[in-house]
Design an enzyme around this catalytic site. Structure first.
Site, PDB file in Angstrom:
ATOM      1  N   SER A   1       0.818  -1.223   0.000  1.00  0.00           N
ATOM      2  CA  SER A   1       0.000   0.000   0.000  1.00  0.00           C
ATOM      3  C   SER A   1       0.849   1.270   0.000  1.00  0.00           C
ATOM      4  CB  SER A   1      -0.873   0.051   1.249  1.00  0.00           C
ATOM      5  OG  SER A   1      -1.350  -1.202   1.585  1.00  0.00           O
ATOM      6  N   CYS A   2       2.122   1.143   0.329  1.00  0.00           N
ATOM      7  CA  CYS A   2       3.018   2.311   0.337  1.00  0.00           C
ATOM      8  C   CYS A   2       3.137   2.890  -1.073  1.00  0.00           C
ATOM      9  CB  CYS A   2       4.413   1.910   0.799  1.00  0.00           C
ATOM     10  SG  CYS A   2       4.550   1.625   2.562  1.00  0.00           S
TER      11      CYS A   2
END
Lengths: 201, 159
Positions: free
Chosen positions: B29-30
């Site tokens: 998700s980064c």
């Protein structure tokens, strides 16, 4: 005060004991499920900062991971991860197929692996709740296959909702003379970890 | 000169000049932001985790956690590149990440990947930096390699 600062020797010993009891409870369930002898290494627990979570799983390659959220008095998650080859062999055993018959993680395989996660998580949390007298229930399981790092990266973001450090329990297991290797990681956010520590004092 | 390779972990950033490759692996998700000044062959990579710096965030913590938040990560990349003589009009951006690995994971992390990407685009636009390429969203993790000799950003997925 950071989590590490709150961990006295007495609390550390008790947490190690909990890790052992809950880990054995979960592994016995997997042993019954597979009807195989299971070797388990309880790795204990550690306080991990969010930036170091990517490296928690001992795998360089693709893993199949089942994830369950923990909700209740304690909040966190459980991840059950298998190297790709191990996950296929586990499906063969659970579906009573001949060795090597499963070649991909199709919907049936996903369902079987998710159920495995359910049973392991449920048994682990039952032992933990019983010991601590704190409520901890697992969500429905989800499954994905990807690099171990990417999977843990997404979990790091989930943990960061509450804090930038987590209390993390680890166990490694080997089924059927190393044909199947897996890891189970149970993590709790900072507030939950403090509740656990307070319950042990 | 021997090429240097730097690994950029979660919450970290690095500015470097040619010949260097900046690498960030295991991005779920980064979001990874790559900025490049083609004229100077200077570039930077940040591996940010969350969209926005909280109001009560202590600025003293920056040294360790500088690139934890997208907004500060972009600002730090730009200001550090400018201090090396780069001009924002010559900078271009490429971004990767923002995946949703587990569909049933809490709403927070489901949205966070998307929010990380949106915030990156917003801050880049505010700073007048052109976004020239992106590999974002989806359900697959990524690894990113940023070659400062060519400015090429390569995305590797495991599946």
């Amino acid at each position: 005060m950071s989590l590490n600062q709150k961990l006295s020797l007495e609390v550390t010993e008790k947490l190690n004991h909990i890790s052992e009891v809950a880990g054995r409870n979960a592994s016995e369930a997997l042993s019954k499920l597979t009807d195989q002898k299971l070797e388990v290494v309880i790795m204990g627990f550690e306080v991990v900062s969010i930036e170091d979570i990517n490296d928690v799983l001992d795998a360089d390659d693709v893993v199949t991971a089942v994830y369950l959220e923990i909700k209740g008095d304690l909040n966190g998650g459980i991840i059950l991860a298998f190297p790709e080859r191990s996950s296929l062999s586990l499906v063969d055993i659970l579906l009573k197929k001949s060795d090597g018959e499963t070649v991909s993680i199709d919907d049936m395989a996903k369902s079987v692996l998710k159920e495995t996660g359910n049973i392991l998580a449920g048994n682990y949390l039952a032992a933990l709740s019983n010991y601590l007298k704190l409520n901890a229930l697992e969500s429905i399981p989800d499954i994905t296959s990807d690099s171990a790092e990417s999977i843990m990266n997404s979990l790091a973001i989930e943990i960061s909702r509450h804090s930038f450090e987590a209390l993390l329990f680890k166990m490694n297991f080997v089924v059927d003379k190393a044909v199947i290797k897996g890891q189970m990681i149970i993590f709790f956010d900072s507030d939950s970890a403090k509740k656990m520590i307070d319950a042990l004092k | 000169m021997k090429e240097k390779v730097y690994l950029i972990g979660m919450g970290e950033y690095k500015i470097a000049s040619n010949p260097t490759t900046l690498v960030s692996s295991g991005i779920g998700s980064c979001v990874v932001i790559c900025l490049y000044d083609r004229t100077k062959k200077i570039g930077g990579m940040a591996h940010a985790m969350l969209p926005q710096t909280p109001e009560d965030y202590k600025i003293d913590d920056d040294e360790e956690d500088g690139a934890r938040y997208v907004d500060r990560a972009v600002q730090l990349l730009v200001s550090n590149m400018k201090s090396l003589g780069c001009d924002s009009s010559n900078m271009m951006a490429k971004i990767a990440g923002g995946a949703n690995m587990f569909s049933t994971l809490g709403t927070y992390s489901r949205e966070i990947g998307e929010n990380n990407v949106e915030m990156t685009k917003k801050i880049l636009a505010e700073m007048g930096i052109k976004l020239v390429a992106e590999s974002t969203g989806g359900t697959t993790g990524r690894s990113v390699e940023f070659n400062l000799i060519t400015g090429v950003v390569s995305i590797v997925t495991k599946l």
